[in-house]
Design a protein around this motif. Structure first.
Motif, PDB file in Angstrom:
ATOM      1  N   ILE A 167      -2.433  17.181  -5.090  1.00 18.08           N
ATOM      2  CA  ILE A 167      -1.913  15.874  -4.649  1.00 18.08           C
ATOM      3  C   ILE A 167      -2.694  14.730  -5.313  1.00 18.08           C
ATOM      4  CG2 ILE A 167      -1.732  14.337  -2.631  1.00 18.08           C
ATOM      5  CD1 ILE A 167      -0.762  16.711  -1.014  1.00 18.08           C
ATOM      6  N   LEU A 168      -4.010  14.884  -5.430  1.00 19.84           N
ATOM      7  CA  LEU A 168      -4.791  13.814  -6.067  1.00 19.84           C
ATOM      8  C   LEU A 168      -4.425  13.693  -7.550  1.00 19.84           C
ATOM      9  CD1 LEU A 168      -8.270  14.219  -4.328  1.00 19.84           C
ATOM     10  CD2 LEU A 168      -6.529  12.464  -3.934  1.00 19.84           C
ATOM     11  N   ALA A 169      -4.215  14.838  -8.211  1.00 23.52           N
ATOM     12  CA  ALA A 169      -3.817  14.796  -9.622  1.00 23.52           C
ATOM     13  C   ALA A 169      -2.459  14.105  -9.759  1.00 23.52           C
ATOM     14  CB  ALA A 169      -3.752  16.211 -10.185  1.00 23.52           C
ATOM     15  N   MET A 216       0.845  -1.201   0.000  1.00 24.65           N
ATOM     16  CA  MET A 216       0.000   0.000   0.000  1.00 24.65           C
ATOM     17  C   MET A 216       0.883   1.254   0.000  1.00 24.65           C
ATOM     18  SD  MET A 216      -3.070   0.572   2.689  1.00 24.65           S
ATOM     19  CE  MET A 216      -4.729   0.798   2.101  1.00 24.65           C
ATOM     20  N   LYS A 217       0.583   2.184  -0.907  1.00 26.13           N
ATOM     21  CA  LYS A 217       1.410   3.413  -0.948  1.00 26.13           C
ATOM     22  C   LYS A 217       1.070   4.311   0.235  1.00 26.13           C
ATOM     23  CE  LYS A 217       2.792   3.381  -5.647  1.00 26.13           C
ATOM     24  NZ  LYS A 217       3.029   4.152  -6.858  1.00 26.13           N
ATOM     25  N   VAL A 257      -6.390   7.093   9.734  1.00 21.41           N
ATOM     26  CA  VAL A 257      -5.039   7.650   9.593  1.00 21.41           C
ATOM     27  C   VAL A 257      -4.149   7.027  10.662  1.00 21.41           C
ATOM     28  CG1 VAL A 257      -3.763   9.753  10.152  1.00 21.41           C
ATOM     29  CG2 VAL A 257      -5.618   9.852   8.510  1.00 21.41           C
ATOM     30  N   ASN A 258      -2.938   6.685  10.287  1.00 28.37           N
ATOM     31  CA  ASN A 258      -1.997   6.126  11.258  1.00 28.37           C
ATOM     32  C   ASN A 258      -1.235   7.291  11.901  1.00 28.37           C
ATOM     33  OD1 ASN A 258      -0.165   4.480  12.599  1.00 28.37           O
ATOM     34  ND2 ASN A 258       1.202   4.363  10.810  1.00 28.37           N
ATOM     35  N   ARG A 289      -8.022   6.577   0.367  1.00 28.80           N
ATOM     36  CA  ARG A 289      -8.444   5.186   0.645  1.00 28.80           C
ATOM     37  C   ARG A 289      -8.976   4.555  -0.648  1.00 28.80           C
ATOM     38  NH1 ARG A 289     -12.508   5.904   4.298  1.00 28.80           N
ATOM     39  NH2 ARG A 289     -11.099   6.206   6.046  1.00 28.80           N
ATOM     40  N   LYS A 290      -9.793   5.330  -1.380  1.00 21.45           N
ATOM     41  CA  LYS A 290     -10.359   4.813  -2.650  1.00 21.45           C
ATOM     42  C   LYS A 290      -9.269   4.466  -3.647  1.00 21.45           C
ATOM     43  CE  LYS A 290     -14.664   7.368  -2.630  1.00 21.45           C
ATOM     44  NZ  LYS A 290     -14.909   8.794  -2.771  1.00 21.45           N
TER      45      LYS A 290
END
Ligand SMILES: Cc1cc2nc3c(=O)[nH]c(=O)nc-3n(C[C@H](O)[C@H](O)[C@H](O)COP(=O)(O)OP(=O)(O)OC[C@H]3O[C@@H](n4cnc5c(N)ncnc54)[C@H](O)[C@@H]3O)c2cc1C
Length: 415
Positions: free
Chosen positions: A313-315, A1-2, A71-72, A25-26
């Motif tokens: 960041i999402l892009a 997982m990134k 969130v960790n 998460r998605k």
């Protein structure tokens, strides 16, 4: 997982974790947030502690209760960022690897940078930029009944650049309420030209200072403080005498930025033209006070930035091109005492102007004008901070980018 690692769970780190946890998460990513402790203070409240309006315990929440589920959260001091191996090293030697890194380590005061300040520290030289300092100062102000109180800004930039000005207004109100104002001289010592950096606001706020008999010593570049003689000394030879000095010491970015070779001479992280990406490393982003951009260092700016940075960041994660950039939009409440406050809304291009905010004609807040509604809005803002902004929500009618809506353009006109 990134893994998106966020350094700092203050205003920016918490807002960004809240805004990104669902979308990441998605996409099969996780978020790790690191901060050195589990106490999140509402920093704008520090200003009100010396005047007995708030106590420290009113202003603090557990960071772990403010961060979103999923969130960790790691409580540890970050010792070093290692961009080559995409890892961060914690004080206990443990390392965490990241795919993207967001730096939100803020800024803090360094009183030792001004010669002499530490010799009088918390004897006749005080601060209110830390919760400890604000509490000790509350006790000192209670017993201060006569003499000269100097409110001093050592150098710019500082976070919340209007807060020392507010301190002078509140001190005027506080001493008047206690019936000792006539025995106290109030002096504002600043490295800039006056009450603010831009002409219209400087004129308005400077007039308010004059009306409240607050003396101003401008363009004061501090060489040293002499707490024994009770004076602040300027490089040009001017001296300002004090019985009590309330100083805002130089603000610096986190030491870890310097140790990791990521900062400028003040430990702030230089960023590209979008305002968010480290100039040196494309996989490192910065939000808030930690940035070397010349935007105002304020919680409002962090909140506006978050509404742009989440999309960037999402892009990045989706591999989509994006051309978004922030424009430095800031707004601030300025408490002026006696249950009133002024609101300003501005960026580099558009200076603070009079008008209505956030809705044209309706307000309910007024720009560059002392009103009771502005004051009540400032007090209500604390609730908005804990329950709305930190949850990653946008404030209705307040756009992230600067707008002239509701503003009256009086630039170039004399009043
Ligand atoms: C007296 C005062 C009054 C203010 N008034 C206002 C106001 O009226 N309006 C306004 O908009 N703003 C105001 N501000 C400014 C506002 O609080 C800040 O601009 C805002 O909190 C910045 O958010 P940030 O996320 O960049 O930094 P912060 O919220 O300061 O968070 C930085 C976090 O990084 C953590 N950190 C740093 N180094 C490390 C490390 N090595 N390892 C682990 N963790 C680390 C810190 O513990 C901290 O939690 C005020 C500030 C002060 C001090």
């Amino acid at each position: 997982m990134k893994n998106l690692v966020i350094l700092g769970a203050g205003t920016g780190g918490t807002i960004m974790a809240s805004r990104l946890v669902g979308p990441l998460r998605k996409r099969g990513w996780k978020i790790t947030v690191v901060d050195k402790d589990d106490r999140h203070y509402y920093q704008p409240g520090f200003l009100l502690v010396p005047f007995g309006i708030y106590k420290a315990e009113d202003l603090v929440r557990r960071r772990s209760s403010l961060l979103p589920k999923g969130v960790n959260f790691v409580v540890a001091e970050v010792e070093e960022i290692k961009p080559q191996s995409k890892r961060i090293k914690l004080a206990d030697g443990e390392e965490i690897s990241y795919d993207l890194l967001l730096i939100a380590t803020g800024t803090h005061i360094r009183p030792e940078e001004t010669p002499g300040v530490l010799d009088g520290w918390r004897k006749n030289v005080f601060d209110y930029y830390t919760i400890d300092g604000a509490q000790v100062l509350a006790d000192k102000l209670k017993e201060f009944r006569e003499g000269t109180l100097v409110v001093h800004v050592a150098e710019m930039p500082i976070k919340c650049n209007v807060s020392p000005l507010e301190f002078t207004f509140l001190a005027d109100w506080y001493f008047r309420k206690r019936g000792v104002r006539d025995n106290i001289r109030l002096v504002y010592v600043t490295p800039i030209s006056g009450a603010f950096t831009r002409p219209v606001a400087t004129r308005y706020l400077g007039d308010l200072q004059a009306k409240k008999k607050i003396e101003v010593e401008s363009f004061f570049l501090t060489e040293r403080v002499d707490p024994t003689a009770g004076k602040v000394v300027c490089y040009d030879g001017r001296e300002v005498a004090f019985d009590l000095l309330v100083t805002v010491p130089p603000n610096f970015g986190a030491e870890v930025i310097r140790r990791s070779g990521l900062g400028d001479e003040m430990n702030y992280v230089p960023v590209d033209e979008s305002g968010f990406r480290s100039e040196k490393y494309a996989d490192i982003f910065v939000i808030g006070d930690a940035s070397a951009s010349d935007w105002t260092k304020a919680g409002s700016v962090v909140h506006f930035q978050s509404e742009i940075l989440d999309k960037i960041i999402l892009a990045e994660i989706d591999g989509r091109p994006v051309e978004l950039r922030f424009d430095g939009h800031a707004n601030c409440f300025i408490e002026t005492g006696f249950g009133k406050a002024v609101v300003i809304d501005y960026n580099h291009e558009i200076e603070p102007l009079p008008g209505k905010f956030p809705l044209p004609l309706v307000g309910p807040m007024s720009l560059l004008k002392e009103t009771r509604i502005n004051h009540w809005s400032k007090l209500a803002f604390e609730w908005v901070y804990w329950h709305w902004l930190l949850r990653g929500r946008s404030v209705p009618f307040v756009p992230a980018l600067m707008s002239m809506r509701g503003k009256k353009d009086v630039r170039g006109k004399t009043s």
